[in-house]
Design a protein around this motif. Structure first.
Motif, PDB file in Angstrom:
ATOM      1  N   LEU A   1      12.691   4.199   4.690  1.00  0.00           N
ATOM      2  CA  LEU A   1      11.721   5.301   4.694  1.00  0.00           C
ATOM      3  C   LEU A   1      12.441   6.640   4.761  1.00  0.00           C
TER       4      LEU A   1
ATOM      5  N   TYR B   1       2.505  -0.202   4.007  1.00  0.00           N
ATOM      6  CA  TYR B   1       1.737   0.816   3.295  1.00  0.00           C
ATOM      7  C   TYR B   1       2.244   2.204   3.645  1.00  0.00           C
ATOM      8  N   SER B   2       1.814   3.159   2.849  1.00  0.00           N
ATOM      9  CA  SER B   2       2.066   4.567   3.104  1.00  0.00           C
ATOM     10  C   SER B   2       0.749   5.224   3.493  1.00  0.00           C
TER      11      SER B   2
ATOM     12  N   VAL C   1      -0.781   0.927   8.817  1.00  0.00           N
ATOM     13  CA  VAL C   1       0.505   1.412   8.303  1.00  0.00           C
ATOM     14  C   VAL C   1       1.515   1.336   9.439  1.00  0.00           C
TER      15      VAL C   1
ATOM     16  N   ASN D   1       5.005   1.682  -1.245  1.00  0.00           N
ATOM     17  CA  ASN D   1       5.731   2.732  -0.538  1.00  0.00           C
ATOM     18  C   ASN D   1       7.019   3.016  -1.309  1.00  0.00           C
ATOM     19  N   THR D   2       7.858   3.864  -0.769  1.00  0.00           N
ATOM     20  CA  THR D   2       9.022   4.340  -1.521  1.00  0.00           C
ATOM     21  C   THR D   2      10.122   3.299  -1.696  1.00  0.00           C
TER      22      THR D   2
ATOM     23  N   GLU E   1       5.185   5.536   8.993  1.00  0.00           N
ATOM     24  CA  GLU E   1       5.099   6.586   7.986  1.00  0.00           C
ATOM     25  C   GLU E   1       5.182   7.940   8.673  1.00  0.00           C
TER      26      GLU E   1
ATOM     27  N   LEU F   1       2.581   6.488  -5.999  1.00  0.00           N
ATOM     28  CA  LEU F   1       1.769   5.983  -4.891  1.00  0.00           C
ATOM     29  C   LEU F   1       0.292   6.307  -5.068  1.00  0.00           C
TER      30      LEU F   1
END
Length: 470
Positions: free
Chosen positions: A19, A375-376, A405, A287-288, A408, A32
């Motif tokens: 993250l 998740y974001s 989540v 997510n990223t 984040e 996203l």
């Protein structure tokens, strides 16, 4: 296990290594969010030309917000990519996997955009029929279909019944004979490929409930029995290796094994199989840390694999179909929540955890608890100039595992009354929703061109009590 002192080992306020620290905590990360998402002049997230603050006022929260243009564009892109990749051969087509998310309006979109529809139960078939979806472009899946489900599928004329076991061959033959019809069947083959995904969504290795084992000989025996049956027509073979898959490596192994089976059937049984369904399972960006492929890259890559394997086996390239669901529905939808309590929990020493509680949770998104999904999220009613802080977004249910989540960054000034949006919740969120703790399920609203409309209304307490016969 003996009781022990709780402490810092139960939590860590540090961000996970994947993250990244955000340069701008208010930024909508490309990939996203659905294609019409942006910040409006007031700083609120806008989707389909509709501000989330307006949606919260007029629809309430929690709510699933579906970007119609995004959903339909993704469906058409998969449709076109499959057709183009197999244009030089017998063709390619796409069946939308309705299990990811289905309602009558979505079924109509899928029909209008020229895709087939994959349903798994009598209930999903009922939705398709109510929507007027053409049965001939419908496939019925399921590892334990009832007589009633098979009978209805045959009566309405579904295009394929995907047979999942040796016993089901006899079951479909018996029902088709009673109806005086011929059942079009595909046989689901378990290829022994273990996709690199969560064990609950890896569906082609040997030790699981789906399909006819290739290595145990069930697959070949099923083909032989189907060809000999009086009231069955063998449409083709089906192989699905799992879900949330980002490359075509697993498809390469699965395609080789299925095509080897096709070659054996031609040699030993004198029958040429003309259709393959290679399933779906294409991954999305939750997510990223996720980097999904494009539909064009996926279809071209799989087409190259199938062409190569068929050439080596001296077989014509069959008609190939696919069943994306998550990759169409997932990124099209965000879930809109209202923040309730914000709690800074001290874990001992310098460690702490910020819990941001929202007005939904595991009843509208069980995937974090069920699949350990990541998740974001985003503060969506405003922009903030405060520093980013790692938080955990949790629901209102009476479960410590009620996490939406896990980790984040949100602005440090997030507070009660704020709106938080969680992206990529279009697949397997409403579809897996429950009434845990007697919480009514949220609505699904579609947004387009500055307007919203309800696809599925919010449940009420009257709905819940209507089932209670006490």
């Amino acid at each position: 296990m003996r009781a022990h002192e709780a402490g810092a080992l139960h939590g860590n306020d540090a961000a996970p290594t994947w993250l990244p620290y955000p340069a701008d905590v208010n930024h909508l990360i490309p990939g996203l969010w659905s294609q019409t998402c942006r910040r409006d002049a007031d700083g609120a997230v806008e989707v389909g030309g509709v501000s989330v603050t307006r949606l919260a006022e007029e629809v309430g929260t929690p709510a699933f917000v579906l970007d119609e243009d995004d959903f339909r564009a993704r469906a058409r892109r998969f449709r076109d990519a499959a057709a183009e990749a197999f244009r030089a051969h017998a063709g390619g087509e796409v069946y939308y996997a309705g299990k990811s998310f289905l309602c009558t309006e979505v079924a109509r979109w899928v029909d209008e955009d020229g895709l087939g529809l994959d349903v798994c139960t009598g209930g999903e078939l009922a939705v398709a029929l109510r929507a007027g979806f053409p049965p001939a472009r419908t496939a019925l899946h399921g590892n334990n279909k009832s007589d009633a489900e098979i009978r209805r599928a045959l009566e309405v004329g579904v295009g394929r019944i995907v047979v999942d076991s040796l016993g089901e061959i006899d079951q479909v033959e018996r029902i088709a004979a009673a109806l005086g019809t011929t059942a079009p069947v595909m046989l689901r083959i378990t290829t022994g490929v273990e996709a690199h995904t969560h064990e609950f969504i890896a569906t082609a290795h040997e030790d699981q409930k789906f399909g006819l084992s290739l290595s145990a000989g069930d697959a070949f025996e099923a083909i032989r029995r189907t060809l000999e049956a009086t009231h069955l027509e063998l449409v083709g073979l089906h192989s699905h290796i799992g879900s949330q898959i980002f490359d075509v490596g697993g498809f390469e192994v699965a395609a080789r094994r299925v095509i080897d089976l096709v070659a054996r059937v031609r040699e030993e049984l004198g029958h040429t199989i003309t259709q393959l369904d290679l399933g779906g399972g294409f991954g999305v960006m939750y997510n990223t840390q996720h980097t999904p492929s494009t539909p064009e890259a996926l279809m071209d890559g799989i087409a190259g694999i199938v062409e190569k394997q068929c050439h080596e086996a001296e077989l014509p390239v069959p008609h190939v179909s696919f069943e994306p669901g998550r990759a169409i529905a997932g990124p099209s939808t965000q879930t809109l929540y209202t923040v309730g309590t914000v709690k800074d929990v001290r874990l001992g020493g310098p460690h702490h955890r910020v819990y941001v509680s929202v007005d939904g949770g595991m009843s509208d998104n069980i995937r974090t608890a069920l699949y350990d999904a990541d998740y974001s999220c985003l503060l969506s009613n405003r922009v903030s100039g405060e520093r980013p802080e790692v938080v955990r977004v949790v629901g209102k249910h009476c479960e410590s595992g009620d996490i939406v989540v896990k980790d984040e960054y949100l602005p440090a000034d997030v507070e009660a009354g704020d709106l938080v949006s969680v992206p990529v919740t279009g697949a397997y969120c409403y579809a897996l929703a429950s009434n845990y703790n007697h919480v009514p399920r949220p609505p699904v609203v579609a947004v387009k061109d500055g307007a919203w409309r309800t696809l599925l209304r919010r449940e009420t307490e009257e709905d819940l009590l209507g089932l209670d016969q006490g």
